[in-house]
Scaffold this motif. Structure first.
Motif, PDB file in Angstrom:
ATOM      1  N   ALA A 170     -89.043  50.185  92.868  1.00 52.34           N
ATOM      2  CA  ALA A 170     -88.155  49.420  91.882  1.00 52.34           C
ATOM      3  C   ALA A 170     -87.288  49.589  93.082  1.00 52.34           C
ATOM      4  CB  ALA A 170     -87.526  50.346  90.891  1.00 52.34           C
ATOM      5  N   GLY A 171     -85.677  48.036  92.989  1.00 52.99           N
ATOM      6  CA  GLY A 171     -84.757  48.206  93.740  1.00 52.99           C
ATOM      7  C   GLY A 171     -85.129  47.184  94.923  1.00 52.99           C
ATOM      8  N   SER A 172     -86.004  46.883  95.271  1.00 50.04           N
ATOM      9  CA  SER A 172     -86.528  46.196  96.263  1.00 50.04           C
ATOM     10  C   SER A 172     -85.659  44.717  96.095  1.00 50.04           C
ATOM     11  CB  SER A 172     -88.421  46.030  96.876  1.00 50.04           C
ATOM     12  OG  SER A 172     -88.174  46.946  97.334  1.00 50.04           O
ATOM     13  N   HIS A 173     -86.253  43.651  96.238  1.00 49.38           N
ATOM     14  CA  HIS A 173     -85.539  42.939  96.590  1.00 49.38           C
ATOM     15  C   HIS A 173     -86.549  41.336  97.102  1.00 49.38           C
ATOM     16  CE1 HIS A 173     -81.816  44.757  95.118  1.00 49.38           C
ATOM     17  NE2 HIS A 173     -80.991  43.502  94.130  1.00 49.38           N
ATOM     18  N   LEU A 174     -86.666  40.490  97.028  1.00 46.19           N
ATOM     19  CA  LEU A 174     -87.401  39.104  97.346  1.00 46.19           C
ATOM     20  C   LEU A 174     -85.897  37.495  97.604  1.00 46.19           C
ATOM     21  CD1 LEU A 174     -89.737  37.687  98.124  1.00 46.19           C
ATOM     22  CD2 LEU A 174     -89.926  36.858  95.628  1.00 46.19           C
ATOM     23  N   ALA A 226     -86.384  39.966  89.310  1.00 50.16           N
ATOM     24  CA  ALA A 226     -85.760  39.452  88.138  1.00 50.16           C
ATOM     25  C   ALA A 226     -85.129  38.591  88.872  1.00 50.16           C
ATOM     26  CB  ALA A 226     -85.216  40.316  87.414  1.00 50.16           C
ATOM     27  N   LEU A 227     -84.680  37.156  88.598  1.00 48.02           N
ATOM     28  CA  LEU A 227     -83.372  36.457  89.216  1.00 48.02           C
ATOM     29  C   LEU A 227     -82.272  36.489  89.275  1.00 48.02           C
ATOM     30  CD1 LEU A 227     -84.923  32.669  88.754  1.00 48.02           C
ATOM     31  CD2 LEU A 227     -84.523  34.078  91.089  1.00 48.02           C
ATOM     32  N   LEU A 244     -76.118  26.564  96.807  1.00 50.10           N
ATOM     33  CA  LEU A 244     -74.935  26.989  95.419  1.00 50.10           C
ATOM     34  C   LEU A 244     -75.112  28.411  95.543  1.00 50.10           C
ATOM     35  CD1 LEU A 244     -75.771  23.778  93.598  1.00 50.10           C
ATOM     36  CD2 LEU A 244     -73.100  24.254  94.612  1.00 50.10           C
ATOM     37  N   TRP A 245     -75.740  28.664  95.950  1.00 51.69           N
ATOM     38  CA  TRP A 245     -76.302  29.857  96.029  1.00 51.69           C
ATOM     39  C   TRP A 245     -75.081  30.959  96.725  1.00 51.69           C
ATOM     40  CZ3 TRP A 245     -76.745  35.270  97.883  1.00 51.69           C
ATOM     41  CH2 TRP A 245     -77.341  35.743  96.943  1.00 51.69           C
ATOM     42  N   ARG A 246     -73.934  31.861  95.672  1.00 59.44           N
ATOM     43  CA  ARG A 246     -73.286  32.382  96.124  1.00 59.44           C
ATOM     44  C   ARG A 246     -72.208  31.894  97.697  1.00 59.44           C
ATOM     45  NH1 ARG A 246     -75.575  38.627  94.134  1.00 59.44           N
ATOM     46  NH2 ARG A 246     -76.010  37.669  92.300  1.00 59.44           N
ATOM     47  N   PRO A 247     -72.100  30.803  97.203  1.00 62.63           N
ATOM     48  CA  PRO A 247     -71.247  30.189  98.581  1.00 62.63           C
ATOM     49  C   PRO A 247     -70.423  30.563  99.560  1.00 62.63           C
ATOM     50  CG  PRO A 247     -71.053  28.916  96.686  1.00 62.63           C
ATOM     51  CD  PRO A 247     -72.281  29.578  95.579  1.00 62.63           C
ATOM     52  N   ASP A 248     -69.601  30.620 100.279  1.00 61.67           N
ATOM     53  CA  ASP A 248     -68.703  31.544 101.102  1.00 61.67           C
ATOM     54  C   ASP A 248     -67.758  30.412 101.045  1.00 61.67           C
ATOM     55  OD1 ASP A 248     -70.189  30.715 103.080  1.00 61.67           O
ATOM     56  OD2 ASP A 248     -71.141  33.060 103.436  1.00 61.67           O
ATOM     57  N   GLY A 249     -67.840  29.090 101.081  1.00 62.66           N
ATOM     58  CA  GLY A 249     -67.157  28.089 101.575  1.00 62.66           C
ATOM     59  C   GLY A 249     -66.860  27.233  99.995  1.00 62.66           C
ATOM     60  N   THR A 306     -80.461  17.875 100.177  1.00 65.83           N
ATOM     61  CA  THR A 306     -80.660  19.123 100.738  1.00 65.83           C
ATOM     62  C   THR A 306     -81.775  19.741  99.951  1.00 65.83           C
ATOM     63  OG1 THR A 306     -78.437  20.226 100.934  1.00 65.83           O
ATOM     64  CG2 THR A 306     -80.221  21.364 100.330  1.00 65.83           C
ATOM     65  N   ILE A 307     -82.561  19.541 100.443  1.00 67.44           N
ATOM     66  CA  ILE A 307     -84.419  19.700  99.371  1.00 67.44           C
ATOM     67  C   ILE A 307     -85.043  21.357  99.327  1.00 67.44           C
ATOM     68  CG2 ILE A 307     -84.856  17.895 100.899  1.00 67.44           C
ATOM     69  CD1 ILE A 307     -86.603  18.917 102.786  1.00 67.44           C
ATOM     70  N   PHE A 308     -83.965  21.644  99.656  1.00 71.33           N
ATOM     71  CA  PHE A 308     -84.337  23.563  99.104  1.00 71.33           C
ATOM     72  C   PHE A 308     -83.313  24.020  98.221  1.00 71.33           C
ATOM     73  CE2 PHE A 308     -84.829  23.877 104.055  1.00 71.33           C
ATOM     74  CZ  PHE A 308     -86.395  23.156 104.095  1.00 71.33           C
ATOM     75  N   TYR A 309     -84.527  24.573  97.461  1.00 72.13           N
ATOM     76  CA  TYR A 309     -83.712  25.765  96.380  1.00 72.13           C
ATOM     77  C   TYR A 309     -84.241  27.001  97.132  1.00 72.13           C
ATOM     78  CZ  TYR A 309     -84.454  22.353  92.617  1.00 72.13           C
ATOM     79  OH  TYR A 309     -84.060  21.227  91.439  1.00 72.13           O
ATOM     80  N   GLY A 310     -83.399  28.489  96.556  1.00 71.41           N
ATOM     81  CA  GLY A 310     -83.099  29.091  96.978  1.00 71.41           C
ATOM     82  C   GLY A 310     -82.527  29.801  96.344  1.00 71.41           C
ATOM     83  N   GLY A 311     -83.596  31.132  95.996  1.00 67.89           N
ATOM     84  CA  GLY A 311     -82.912  32.700  94.557  1.00 67.89           C
ATOM     85  C   GLY A 311     -83.515  33.287  95.886  1.00 67.89           C
ATOM     86  N   VAL A 312     -82.850  34.862  94.699  1.00 73.19           N
ATOM     87  CA  VAL A 312     -82.951  36.224  95.827  1.00 73.19           C
ATOM     88  C   VAL A 312     -83.083  37.107  93.599  1.00 73.19           C
ATOM     89  CG1 VAL A 312     -82.253  38.137  95.801  1.00 73.19           C
ATOM     90  CG2 VAL A 312     -80.990  35.975  97.110  1.00 73.19           C
ATOM     91  N   GLY A 313     -84.553  37.480  94.339  1.00 76.88           N
ATOM     92  CA  GLY A 313     -84.359  38.401  93.331  1.00 76.88           C
ATOM     93  C   GLY A 313     -85.084  39.908  93.034  1.00 76.88           C
ATOM     94  N   ARG A 314     -84.772  40.856  92.322  1.00 80.37           N
ATOM     95  CA  ARG A 314     -84.568  42.213  91.964  1.00 80.37           C
ATOM     96  C   ARG A 314     -85.748  43.120  91.620  1.00 80.37           C
ATOM     97  NH1 ARG A 314     -82.824  47.153  90.089  1.00 80.37           N
ATOM     98  NH2 ARG A 314     -82.225  48.107  91.554  1.00 80.37           N
ATOM     99  N   LYS A 315     -87.091  43.517  91.870  1.00 83.28           N
ATOM    100  CA  LYS A 315     -87.784  44.173  91.212  1.00 83.28           C
ATOM    101  C   LYS A 315     -87.610  45.473  90.438  1.00 83.28           C
ATOM    102  CE  LYS A 315     -92.135  46.665  91.406  1.00 83.28           C
ATOM    103  NZ  LYS A 315     -93.319  47.718  92.591  1.00 83.28           N
TER     104      LYS A 315
END
Length: 301
Positions: free
Chosen positions: A207-211, A264-265, A275-280, A291-300
């Motif tokens: 638990a607490g790991s990420h993808l 969990a996303l 659009l994933w947490r942009p810094d600019g 831009t043909i890529f989707y992206g996301g981060v999930g947490r177990k």
């Protein structure tokens, strides 16, 4: 692929036969039989999109065919790389100190361990790729510092990766781990069960790991009214990869979200990578459409 600014291909939407090929120099440490220079390799094509030089003529010819039908592919590659950097920084800032970078590709600085160690110098990173040429470059650029390692392995055999001595030496599976699958799973066919591969990885993680996952798509950006799928461009790109060592399997957002499985996303979910947490500044709708890529981060949990 967006219909915006797309050149026209053959009448049937295909791309001309690629070749002939000129074999590149053989890296030391591997025999010619181990290094497939007769077909393009996605990792080396991606290196070319990013402006790198660690590729063969076969890869450059194939990559130029992709650029012919989808000129924005380089935009997508840069945006995808930037997404990886932001995600790694976020996770390391949140306490992650172990990363497995699956399908890392040709090293392009800043690499994962360099990004992570901007925040936490003690972060351990294992790089994994199935191309012996990547292994050659990894030995020179990625694994010459303490706390980094490289495994010649394939995401399609996650158990072998997890059981590899280098992984077991560097990664403590009693502590949270971040697994990176950045621009990888679209080279895994449906019959190879991409969701099952992730489930196997997740089972080994606490638990607490990420993808961290990004994936190519052929559908338009939903918030761009003028956008629609350019089927000719999409099919042209897919056809190029039919000659590569791995085929390209574009998926929709609705197909990508379930791949996270037990992870969990995190906000903002699965989005176009800029659009994933942009810094600019946020790109225009047209640029997001291209831009043909989707992206996301999930947490177990």
């Amino acid at each position: 692929m967006s219909e915006q600014e797309m050149p026209q291909g053959a009448p049937d939407g295909t791309v001309p036969e690629i070749g002939p090929y000129v074999q590149g120099p053989e890296p030391s440490g591997f025999s010619a039989e181990e290094i497939d220079t007769g077909r393009p390799h996605p990792a080396r094509m991606y290196d070319y999109y990013l402006g790198g030089w660690d590729n063969y003529e076969v890869d450059r010819v194939a990559a130029e065919r992709v650029i012919e039908v989808h000129p924005q592919v380089r935009l997508s590659a840069r945006a995808n790389r930037a997404f990886m950097r932001r995600a790694v920084r976020e996770l390391v800032a949140g306490g992650i100190r172990q990363i497995i970078d699956l399908g890392t590709g040709i090293p392009t600085s800043p690499n994962t361990h360099e990004v992570a160690r901007e925040t936490a110098p003690d972060t351990r990173v294992v790089y994994v790729d199935n191309d012996p040429i990547v292994a050659t470059h990894a030995g020179a650029r990625l694994t010459n510092t303490e706390g980094t390692g490289f495994v010649l392995g394939d995401v399609r055999d996650p158990k072998a990766v997890l059981d590899h001595p280098t992984v077991r030496e560097l990664i403590d599976f009693d502590r949270p781990v971040a697994v990176l699958l950045v621009a990888v799973l679209h080279f895994v066919r449906d019959d190879e069960d991409p969701a099952g591969l992730i489930a196997t990885l997740a089972e080994a993680l606490p638990a607490g790991s990420h993808l961290v996952l990004s994936h190519a798509t052929g559908e338009p950006y939903e918030a761009y009214e003028a956008g629609r799928t350019d089927e000719q461009a999409r099919d042209g790109v897919v056809n190029v990869y039919k000659s590569a060592t791995a085929t390209l399997n574009l998926r929709s957002k609705a197909e990508i979200e379930p791949l996270f499985g037990p992870f969990a996303l995190l906000e903002p979910g699965v989005v176009r990578v800029p659009l994933w947490r942009p810094d600019g500044a946020v790109p225009s709708a047209l640029e997001l459409n291209n831009t043909i890529f989707y992206g996301g981060v999930g947490r177990k949990g």
